[in-house]
Design an enzyme around this catalytic site. Structure first.
Site, PDB file in Angstrom:
ATOM      1  CG  ASP A 243      -2.121   0.944   1.087  1.00  0.00           C
ATOM      2  OD1 ASP A 243      -3.133   0.589   0.477  1.00  0.00           O
ATOM      3  OD2 ASP A 243      -1.993   2.070   1.585  1.00  0.00           O
ATOM      4  CE1 TYR A 392      -5.503   6.513  -0.853  1.00  0.00           C
ATOM      5  CE2 TYR A 392      -5.411   7.067   1.480  1.00  0.00           C
ATOM      6  CZ  TYR A 392      -5.442   6.119   0.470  1.00  0.00           C
ATOM      7  OH  TYR A 392      -5.397   4.789   0.791  1.00  0.00           O
ATOM      8  CG  HIS A 449      -4.406  -4.073  -0.016  1.00  0.00           C
ATOM      9  ND1 HIS A 449      -3.717  -3.536  -1.078  1.00  0.00           N
ATOM     10  CD2 HIS A 449      -4.402  -3.114   0.956  1.00  0.00           C
ATOM     11  CE1 HIS A 449      -3.321  -2.308  -0.771  1.00  0.00           C
ATOM     12  NE2 HIS A 449      -3.729  -2.034   0.451  1.00  0.00           N
TER      13      HIS A 449
END
Length: 473
Positions: A243, A392, A449
Protein backbone atom coordinates in the site's frame (compact mmCIF):
# COMPACT_ATOMS: atom_id res chain seq x y z
CA UNK A 1 28.01 -14.35 -47.06
CA UNK A 2 30.39 -15.17 -44.19
CA UNK A 3 33.28 -15.58 -46.67
CA UNK A 4 32.57 -12.15 -48.19
CA UNK A 5 32.48 -10.57 -44.72
CA UNK A 6 35.81 -12.23 -43.91
CA UNK A 7 37.54 -10.87 -47.03
CA UNK A 8 36.05 -7.43 -46.38
CA UNK A 9 37.51 -7.47 -42.86
CA UNK A 10 40.82 -8.77 -44.25
CA UNK A 11 40.87 -6.00 -46.84
CA UNK A 12 40.30 -3.38 -44.11
CA UNK A 13 43.17 -4.79 -42.10
CA UNK A 14 45.36 -4.70 -45.21
CA UNK A 15 44.52 -1.04 -45.71
CA UNK A 16 45.32 -0.28 -42.06
CA UNK A 17 48.78 -1.83 -42.24
CA UNK A 18 49.49 0.09 -45.45
CA UNK A 19 49.27 3.38 -43.49
CA UNK A 20 52.31 4.98 -41.88
CA UNK A 21 52.89 4.76 -38.12
CA UNK A 22 51.49 8.22 -37.28
CA UNK A 23 48.25 7.51 -39.15
CA UNK A 24 47.95 4.15 -37.44
CA UNK A 25 48.41 5.75 -34.00
CA UNK A 26 45.75 8.37 -34.79
CA UNK A 27 43.27 5.65 -35.77
CA UNK A 28 44.12 3.57 -32.69
CA UNK A 29 43.83 6.61 -30.40
CA UNK A 30 40.48 7.53 -31.94
CA UNK A 31 39.21 3.98 -31.52
CA UNK A 32 40.34 3.86 -27.90
CA UNK A 33 38.70 7.24 -27.22
CA UNK A 34 35.48 6.11 -28.87
CA UNK A 35 35.54 2.88 -26.91
CA UNK A 36 36.19 4.78 -23.70
CA UNK A 37 33.27 7.12 -24.41
CA UNK A 38 30.96 4.16 -25.08
CA UNK A 39 32.15 2.49 -21.87
CA UNK A 40 31.54 5.72 -19.93
CA UNK A 41 28.03 6.09 -21.37
CA UNK A 42 27.28 2.43 -20.55
CA UNK A 43 28.62 2.89 -17.03
CA UNK A 44 26.54 6.04 -16.47
CA UNK A 45 23.40 4.25 -17.63
CA UNK A 46 24.20 1.41 -15.24
CA UNK A 47 24.90 3.73 -12.32
CA UNK A 48 22.37 3.78 -9.50
CA UNK A 49 20.32 6.94 -9.91
CA UNK A 50 18.88 8.81 -6.96
CA UNK A 51 16.39 11.59 -6.37
CA UNK A 52 16.97 14.64 -4.15
CA UNK A 53 16.31 14.25 -0.45
CA UNK A 54 14.77 17.68 -0.09
CA UNK A 55 13.87 19.12 3.30
CA UNK A 56 10.80 20.00 5.31
CA UNK A 57 9.30 21.23 8.57
CA UNK A 58 5.84 19.91 9.38
CA UNK A 59 5.29 21.05 12.92
CA UNK A 60 3.23 24.09 13.89
CA UNK A 61 4.85 27.50 13.37
CA UNK A 62 8.40 28.15 12.25
CA UNK A 63 11.30 25.78 12.67
CA UNK A 64 13.15 26.51 15.93
CA UNK A 65 16.86 27.24 16.04
CA UNK A 66 17.62 24.02 17.93
CA UNK A 67 15.85 20.70 17.50
CA UNK A 68 15.57 17.82 19.98
CA UNK A 69 16.79 14.65 18.28
CA UNK A 70 16.66 12.36 21.32
CA UNK A 71 14.74 9.08 21.36
CA UNK A 72 12.16 8.55 24.11
CA UNK A 73 10.40 5.38 25.28
CA UNK A 74 6.65 5.37 24.72
CA UNK A 75 3.77 3.25 25.96
CA UNK A 76 0.24 2.98 24.65
CA UNK A 77 -2.17 3.98 27.41
CA UNK A 78 -5.90 4.19 27.97
CA UNK A 79 -8.29 5.34 30.65
CA UNK A 80 -11.74 4.59 31.98
CA UNK A 81 -12.90 7.98 30.65
CA UNK A 82 -11.78 7.11 27.14
CA UNK A 83 -13.64 3.80 27.21
CA UNK A 84 -16.74 5.40 28.75
CA UNK A 85 -16.88 8.03 26.00
CA UNK A 86 -16.57 5.29 23.36
CA UNK A 87 -19.42 3.27 24.88
CA UNK A 88 -21.70 6.30 25.13
CA UNK A 89 -21.15 7.14 21.46
CA UNK A 90 -21.77 3.52 20.46
CA UNK A 91 -25.02 3.50 22.45
CA UNK A 92 -26.26 6.54 20.51
CA UNK A 93 -25.53 5.04 17.08
CA UNK A 94 -28.25 5.07 14.39
CA UNK A 95 -28.49 2.42 11.68
CA UNK A 96 -30.19 2.10 8.31
CA UNK A 97 -31.47 -1.32 7.32
CA UNK A 98 -29.63 -2.90 4.39
CA UNK A 99 -31.32 -3.77 1.12
CA UNK A 100 -32.47 -7.38 0.87
CA UNK A 101 -29.80 -9.86 -0.23
CA UNK A 102 -27.31 -7.04 -0.82
CA UNK A 103 -24.36 -8.56 1.08
CA UNK A 104 -21.50 -6.06 1.09
CA UNK A 105 -22.24 -4.84 -2.44
CA UNK A 106 -23.45 -1.46 -1.13
CA UNK A 107 -20.73 -1.20 1.50
CA UNK A 108 -20.72 -2.48 5.06
CA UNK A 109 -23.92 -4.43 5.70
CA UNK A 110 -25.59 -2.78 8.71
CA UNK A 111 -27.10 -6.03 9.99
CA UNK A 112 -23.63 -7.46 10.43
CA UNK A 113 -22.36 -4.07 11.62
CA UNK A 114 -24.73 -4.31 14.59
CA UNK A 115 -23.13 -7.63 15.52
CA UNK A 116 -19.62 -6.17 15.29
CA UNK A 117 -20.61 -3.11 17.33
CA UNK A 118 -22.32 -5.29 19.96
CA UNK A 119 -19.09 -7.25 20.36
CA UNK A 120 -17.14 -3.99 20.51
CA UNK A 121 -19.44 -2.58 23.19
CA UNK A 122 -19.89 -5.64 25.37
CA UNK A 123 -16.98 -8.05 24.87
CA UNK A 124 -13.99 -6.28 23.35
CA UNK A 125 -11.40 -5.53 26.06
CA UNK A 126 -9.41 -2.46 25.03
CA UNK A 127 -7.24 -2.56 28.15
CA UNK A 128 -6.23 -6.11 27.30
CA UNK A 129 -5.41 -5.09 23.72
CA UNK A 130 -3.34 -2.15 24.98
CA UNK A 131 -1.24 -4.71 26.86
CA UNK A 132 -0.88 -6.65 23.59
CA UNK A 133 0.25 -3.49 21.80
CA UNK A 134 2.85 -2.88 24.51
CA UNK A 135 4.26 -6.36 23.99
CA UNK A 136 6.96 -4.77 21.85
CA UNK A 137 9.06 -1.72 22.82
CA UNK A 138 7.64 1.59 21.56
CA UNK A 139 9.57 4.81 21.03
CA UNK A 140 9.14 8.35 19.75
CA UNK A 141 11.61 10.79 18.27
CA UNK A 142 11.10 14.22 16.73
CA UNK A 143 11.94 14.54 13.03
CA UNK A 144 11.12 17.62 10.93
CA UNK A 145 8.83 18.92 13.65
CA UNK A 146 6.86 15.70 14.16
CA UNK A 147 6.95 13.13 16.94
CA UNK A 148 7.46 9.92 14.96
CA UNK A 149 6.28 6.75 16.67
CA UNK A 150 7.81 3.34 16.00
CA UNK A 151 8.33 -0.07 17.54
CA UNK A 152 11.83 -1.52 17.64
CA UNK A 153 12.19 -5.27 18.15
CA UNK A 154 15.69 -6.67 18.66
CA UNK A 155 16.16 -10.42 18.33
CA UNK A 156 17.89 -12.57 20.91
CA UNK A 157 21.19 -13.17 19.16
CA UNK A 158 22.19 -16.79 18.60
CA UNK A 159 25.67 -18.06 17.80
CA UNK A 160 26.62 -17.84 14.08
CA UNK A 161 23.49 -15.82 13.37
CA UNK A 162 23.56 -12.63 11.30
CA UNK A 163 21.29 -9.81 12.40
CA UNK A 164 19.94 -7.65 9.58
CA UNK A 165 18.02 -4.40 10.15
CA UNK A 166 14.60 -4.32 8.49
CA UNK A 167 11.97 -1.58 8.33
CA UNK A 168 8.33 -2.58 7.78
CA UNK A 169 6.02 0.18 6.52
CA UNK A 170 2.21 0.01 6.58
CA UNK A 171 -0.44 1.83 4.54
CA UNK A 172 -4.09 2.94 4.82
CA UNK A 173 -6.32 1.96 6.58
CA UNK A 174 -3.78 -0.15 8.40
CA UNK A 175 -1.28 0.55 11.15
CA UNK A 176 1.90 -0.79 12.71
CA UNK A 177 -0.33 -3.43 14.34
CA UNK A 178 -0.65 -5.21 10.98
CA UNK A 179 2.87 -6.57 11.51
CA UNK A 180 2.39 -8.08 14.98
CA UNK A 181 1.99 -11.61 13.60
CA UNK A 182 4.95 -11.44 11.24
CA UNK A 183 7.42 -9.86 13.69
CA UNK A 184 8.08 -13.05 15.70
CA UNK A 185 8.60 -14.98 12.45
CA UNK A 186 11.37 -12.53 11.55
CA UNK A 187 12.97 -11.97 14.96
CA UNK A 188 12.65 -15.31 16.74
CA UNK A 189 13.61 -17.89 14.10
CA UNK A 190 16.60 -20.18 14.55
CA UNK A 191 18.06 -19.86 11.04
CA UNK A 192 21.44 -18.39 10.21
CA UNK A 193 19.93 -14.93 9.70
CA UNK A 194 17.46 -12.98 11.77
CA UNK A 195 16.03 -9.46 11.60
CA UNK A 196 16.06 -6.44 13.85
CA UNK A 197 12.69 -4.91 13.05
CA UNK A 198 11.78 -1.23 13.01
CA UNK A 199 8.11 -0.55 12.34
CA UNK A 200 7.04 3.13 12.31
CA UNK A 201 3.61 4.73 12.20
CA UNK A 202 3.21 7.00 9.19
CA UNK A 203 3.02 10.66 10.23
CA UNK A 204 -0.67 11.45 10.68
CA UNK A 205 -1.46 7.81 11.45
CA UNK A 206 -1.94 6.42 14.95
CA UNK A 207 0.66 7.57 17.44
CA UNK A 208 2.81 9.63 15.04
CA UNK A 209 2.08 13.35 14.95
CA UNK A 210 -0.01 14.71 12.09
CA UNK A 211 1.64 17.27 9.77
CA UNK A 212 0.45 20.82 10.45
CA UNK A 213 1.34 22.15 7.02
CA UNK A 214 0.27 21.31 3.47
CA UNK A 215 2.40 19.21 1.17
CA UNK A 216 3.34 16.17 3.28
CA UNK A 217 3.59 13.42 0.65
CA UNK A 218 5.35 10.06 0.26
CA UNK A 219 8.68 11.78 -0.48
CA UNK A 220 8.50 13.60 2.85
CA UNK A 221 7.59 10.39 4.67
CA UNK A 222 10.49 8.57 2.97
CA UNK A 223 12.95 11.26 4.02
CA UNK A 224 11.70 11.12 7.62
CA UNK A 225 12.07 7.33 7.76
CA UNK A 226 15.59 7.54 6.30
CA UNK A 227 16.42 10.01 9.07
CA UNK A 228 14.93 7.59 11.60
CA UNK A 229 17.12 4.72 10.40
CA UNK A 230 20.19 6.96 10.46
CA UNK A 231 19.34 8.11 13.98
CA UNK A 232 19.11 4.49 15.07
CA UNK A 233 22.61 3.90 13.73
CA UNK A 234 21.85 1.89 10.59
CA UNK A 235 23.91 2.71 7.50
CA UNK A 236 22.46 -0.19 5.49
CA UNK A 237 19.14 -1.97 5.88
CA UNK A 238 16.28 -3.82 4.20
CA UNK A 239 12.80 -2.43 3.51
CA UNK A 240 9.38 -4.06 3.16
CA UNK A 241 6.09 -2.40 2.32
CA UNK A 242 2.62 -2.63 0.83
CA UNK A 243 0.00 0.00 0.00
CA UNK A 244 1.48 3.44 0.90
CA UNK A 245 4.37 1.53 2.44
CA UNK A 246 5.26 0.27 -1.04
CA UNK A 247 5.57 3.80 -2.43
CA UNK A 248 7.37 5.17 0.62
CA UNK A 249 9.97 2.39 0.72
CA UNK A 250 10.44 2.73 -3.04
CA UNK A 251 11.10 6.45 -2.51
CA UNK A 252 13.59 5.60 0.22
CA UNK A 253 15.44 3.33 -2.21
CA UNK A 254 15.45 6.14 -4.77
CA UNK A 255 16.74 8.74 -2.31
CA UNK A 256 19.52 6.71 -0.71
CA UNK A 257 20.15 3.56 -2.79
CA UNK A 258 23.53 3.12 -1.11
CA UNK A 259 21.73 2.53 2.20
CA UNK A 260 19.05 0.11 0.97
CA UNK A 261 20.44 -3.41 0.67
CA UNK A 262 17.12 -4.75 -0.57
CA UNK A 263 13.54 -3.66 -1.21
CA UNK A 264 10.68 -6.16 -0.78
CA UNK A 265 7.15 -5.22 -1.84
CA UNK A 266 3.75 -6.93 -1.77
CA UNK A 267 2.11 -4.19 -3.86
CA UNK A 268 3.74 -2.61 -6.90
CA UNK A 269 2.63 -0.69 -9.97
CA UNK A 270 4.22 0.98 -12.97
CA UNK A 271 3.47 4.00 -15.14
CA UNK A 272 1.36 3.67 -18.25
CA UNK A 273 3.31 3.20 -21.47
CA UNK A 274 3.61 1.51 -24.83
CA UNK A 275 4.67 -1.86 -23.42
CA UNK A 276 1.60 -2.01 -21.18
CA UNK A 277 -0.66 -1.16 -24.10
CA UNK A 278 1.05 -3.78 -26.28
CA UNK A 279 0.66 -6.36 -23.52
CA UNK A 280 -3.07 -5.69 -23.24
CA UNK A 281 -3.51 -5.99 -27.01
CA UNK A 282 -1.41 -9.11 -27.62
CA UNK A 283 -1.38 -10.75 -24.19
CA UNK A 284 -4.70 -12.63 -24.39
CA UNK A 285 -3.67 -14.27 -27.67
CA UNK A 286 0.14 -14.54 -27.73
CA UNK A 287 1.19 -13.97 -24.11
CA UNK A 288 4.73 -15.33 -24.56
CA UNK A 289 5.51 -12.54 -27.03
CA UNK A 290 5.02 -9.91 -24.30
CA UNK A 291 6.60 -11.78 -21.41
CA UNK A 292 3.46 -13.18 -19.78
CA UNK A 293 3.16 -16.61 -18.22
CA UNK A 294 0.04 -18.69 -17.64
CA UNK A 295 -0.47 -17.29 -14.13
CA UNK A 296 -0.18 -13.71 -15.44
CA UNK A 297 -2.84 -14.39 -18.06
CA UNK A 298 -5.24 -15.85 -15.50
CA UNK A 299 -4.81 -12.89 -13.15
CA UNK A 300 -4.77 -10.15 -15.77
CA UNK A 301 -7.43 -11.04 -18.33
CA UNK A 302 -10.09 -10.15 -19.17
CA UNK A 303 -8.37 -6.88 -18.25
CA UNK A 304 -11.37 -4.54 -18.22
CA UNK A 305 -13.47 -6.86 -16.08
CA UNK A 306 -10.78 -8.15 -13.71
CA UNK A 307 -8.84 -4.95 -13.17
CA UNK A 308 -10.21 -1.66 -14.48
CA UNK A 309 -13.86 -2.33 -13.62
CA UNK A 310 -13.08 -3.72 -10.18
CA UNK A 311 -10.79 -0.79 -9.40
CA UNK A 312 -13.56 1.62 -10.37
CA UNK A 313 -15.96 -0.16 -8.02
CA UNK A 314 -13.45 -0.12 -5.17
CA UNK A 315 -11.96 3.36 -5.53
CA UNK A 316 -14.78 5.66 -4.38
CA UNK A 317 -12.94 6.26 -1.11
CA UNK A 318 -9.86 7.26 -3.11
CA UNK A 319 -11.59 10.08 -4.97
CA UNK A 320 -13.05 11.44 -1.73
CA UNK A 321 -9.75 11.33 0.15
CA UNK A 322 -7.73 12.72 -2.74
CA UNK A 323 -10.04 15.74 -3.05
CA UNK A 324 -12.02 16.60 0.13
CA UNK A 325 -10.74 14.40 2.97
CA UNK A 326 -11.73 16.78 5.77
CA UNK A 327 -15.41 16.75 4.81
CA UNK A 328 -15.89 12.98 5.02
CA UNK A 329 -13.44 12.78 7.89
CA UNK A 330 -15.60 14.94 10.16
CA UNK A 331 -18.25 12.25 10.49
CA UNK A 332 -15.73 9.42 10.88
CA UNK A 333 -13.83 11.25 13.61
CA UNK A 334 -17.07 11.85 15.52
CA UNK A 335 -18.70 8.42 15.19
CA UNK A 336 -16.91 5.23 16.23
CA UNK A 337 -19.53 3.13 14.44
CA UNK A 338 -19.06 5.11 11.22
CA UNK A 339 -15.30 4.79 11.55
CA UNK A 340 -15.48 1.03 12.06
CA UNK A 341 -17.75 0.57 9.03
CA UNK A 342 -15.50 2.73 6.82
CA UNK A 343 -12.26 0.98 7.80
CA UNK A 344 -13.47 -2.62 8.14
CA UNK A 345 -15.23 -2.60 4.78
CA UNK A 346 -11.72 -2.37 3.23
CA UNK A 347 -10.55 -5.37 5.22
CA UNK A 348 -13.44 -7.26 3.66
CA UNK A 349 -13.22 -6.47 -0.06
CA UNK A 350 -9.45 -5.89 -0.29
CA UNK A 351 -8.85 -9.32 1.18
CA UNK A 352 -11.09 -11.00 -1.38
CA UNK A 353 -13.48 -9.27 -3.79
CA UNK A 354 -15.84 -12.22 -3.53
CA UNK A 355 -16.51 -11.18 0.07
CA UNK A 356 -18.83 -8.49 -1.30
CA UNK A 357 -21.41 -11.21 -1.94
CA UNK A 358 -21.49 -12.26 1.72
CA UNK A 359 -23.76 -10.81 4.39
CA UNK A 360 -20.85 -10.71 6.87
CA UNK A 361 -18.27 -9.60 4.32
CA UNK A 362 -16.15 -12.66 5.13
CA UNK A 363 -14.33 -10.64 7.78
CA UNK A 364 -14.10 -13.36 10.41
CA UNK A 365 -12.87 -15.92 7.89
CA UNK A 366 -9.49 -14.24 7.85
CA UNK A 367 -9.35 -12.04 10.95
CA UNK A 368 -10.53 -12.01 14.55
CA UNK A 369 -12.78 -9.19 15.70
CA UNK A 370 -10.20 -8.39 18.39
CA UNK A 371 -7.52 -7.77 15.76
CA UNK A 372 -9.81 -5.76 13.51
CA UNK A 373 -11.14 -3.59 16.32
CA UNK A 374 -7.65 -3.03 17.71
CA UNK A 375 -6.69 -1.46 14.39
CA UNK A 376 -9.86 0.67 14.46
CA UNK A 377 -9.11 1.74 18.04
CA UNK A 378 -5.66 2.98 17.05
CA UNK A 379 -7.39 5.42 14.69
CA UNK A 380 -10.20 6.25 17.12
CA UNK A 381 -8.19 6.92 20.26
CA UNK A 382 -5.65 9.07 18.42
CA UNK A 383 -8.25 10.93 16.32
CA UNK A 384 -6.06 10.33 13.28
CA UNK A 385 -8.55 9.30 10.60
CA UNK A 386 -8.69 12.79 9.00
CA UNK A 387 -4.92 13.26 8.89
CA UNK A 388 -4.49 9.74 7.48
CA UNK A 389 -6.99 10.53 4.70
CA UNK A 390 -5.16 13.78 3.87
CA UNK A 391 -2.16 11.75 2.73
CA UNK A 392 -4.14 10.96 -0.45
CA UNK A 393 -4.79 14.64 -1.09
CA UNK A 394 -1.12 15.52 -0.66
CA UNK A 395 0.06 12.81 -3.05
CA UNK A 396 -2.50 13.59 -5.75
CA UNK A 397 -2.59 17.38 -5.81
CA UNK A 398 -0.90 17.13 -9.21
CA UNK A 399 -0.26 14.39 -11.77
CA UNK A 400 1.80 11.75 -9.91
CA UNK A 401 3.30 10.55 -13.22
CA UNK A 402 5.13 13.88 -13.48
CA UNK A 403 6.81 13.65 -10.08
CA UNK A 404 10.55 13.05 -9.97
CA UNK A 405 10.13 9.64 -8.34
CA UNK A 406 7.80 8.45 -11.11
CA UNK A 407 10.48 9.25 -13.68
CA UNK A 408 13.31 7.57 -11.76
CA UNK A 409 13.94 3.85 -12.00
CA UNK A 410 14.87 1.74 -8.98
CA UNK A 411 18.18 -0.12 -9.09
CA UNK A 412 18.48 -1.64 -5.63
CA UNK A 413 17.88 -5.42 -5.35
CA UNK A 414 14.12 -5.89 -5.35
CA UNK A 415 11.82 -8.74 -4.33
CA UNK A 416 8.20 -8.75 -5.43
CA UNK A 417 5.42 -10.88 -3.93
CA UNK A 418 2.32 -10.94 -6.14
CA UNK A 419 -0.69 -11.89 -4.02
CA UNK A 420 -3.74 -13.07 -6.00
CA UNK A 421 -6.22 -10.97 -3.99
CA UNK A 422 -4.44 -7.67 -4.71
CA UNK A 423 -6.67 -5.22 -6.59
CA UNK A 424 -4.31 -4.83 -9.54
CA UNK A 425 -1.99 -7.53 -10.85
CA UNK A 426 1.38 -6.32 -12.12
CA UNK A 427 3.29 -8.91 -14.22
CA UNK A 428 7.05 -9.16 -13.85
CA UNK A 429 7.50 -7.89 -17.42
CA UNK A 430 5.74 -4.67 -16.37
CA UNK A 431 7.53 -4.38 -13.03
CA UNK A 432 10.90 -4.62 -14.81
CA UNK A 433 10.19 -1.30 -16.52
CA UNK A 434 10.51 0.42 -13.13
CA UNK A 435 12.34 -1.98 -10.84
CA UNK A 436 15.52 -2.72 -12.77
CA UNK A 437 17.14 -5.23 -10.46
CA UNK A 438 14.50 -7.82 -9.57
CA UNK A 439 16.02 -10.69 -7.60
CA UNK A 440 12.76 -12.54 -7.02
CA UNK A 441 9.19 -12.41 -8.29
CA UNK A 442 6.78 -14.80 -6.58
CA UNK A 443 3.21 -15.71 -7.47
CA UNK A 444 1.83 -16.11 -3.96
CA UNK A 445 -0.72 -18.95 -3.64
CA UNK A 446 -3.28 -17.00 -1.60
CA UNK A 447 -3.80 -13.70 0.18
CA UNK A 448 -4.84 -10.17 -0.64
CA UNK A 449 -3.95 -6.56 0.05
CA UNK A 450 -3.12 -6.84 3.77
CA UNK A 451 -0.43 -9.48 3.29
CA UNK A 452 1.29 -9.29 6.68
CA UNK A 453 -2.07 -9.29 8.49
CA UNK A 454 -3.60 -12.09 6.39
CA UNK A 455 -0.71 -14.40 5.55
CA UNK A 456 2.26 -13.65 7.82
CA UNK A 457 3.88 -17.05 7.21
CA UNK A 458 3.77 -16.66 3.42
CA UNK A 459 5.04 -13.09 3.45
CA UNK A 460 7.82 -13.87 5.93
CA UNK A 461 8.92 -16.86 3.87
CA UNK A 462 9.11 -14.86 0.66
CA UNK A 463 10.93 -12.00 2.37
CA UNK A 464 13.53 -14.36 3.87
CA UNK A 465 14.23 -16.15 0.58
CA UNK A 466 14.69 -12.77 -1.13
CA UNK A 467 17.12 -11.55 1.53
CA UNK A 468 19.09 -14.81 1.28
CA UNK A 469 19.56 -14.20 -2.44
CA UNK A 470 20.75 -10.65 -1.87
CA UNK A 471 23.13 -11.69 0.91
CA UNK A 472 24.51 -14.50 -1.24
CA UNK A 473 25.19 -12.47 -4.39
Amino acid sequence: MKVLEFWQDFSLMDSFFALDTVQQQIIISSAVAAGGMLAFIWHKRRQVKSIPLGEGWWGAGNKPLSVDDKIYPFKVQTSDEEIKDLHERIDRARYTNPLEDSGFQYGFNSTYLKKVVSYWRNEFDWKKQVAVLNKYPHFKTKIEGLDVHYIHVRPSHQKNQRILPLMLVHGWPGSFYEFYKIIPLLTENQDDLVFEVICPSLPGYGFSDAPQKQGFDSLAAARIFLTLMERLGFSQFYLQGGDWGSLITTNMAQMKPQCVKGLHLNMFTVRRGFKLLLTLMIGPYLPFLVGLGREDVQRLFPYLEKNVWEILKESGYFHIQATKPDTAGCGLNDSPVGLAAYILEKFSSWTNLKNRDLADGGLERMFSLDDLLTNVMIYWTTGSIVSSMRFYKENFKSNPDKRVDAKTEIFVPTGLAAFPGELMHCPKSWAELRYRNIYSYTFMPRGGHFAAFEEPQLLAGDLVQFVRKVEKF
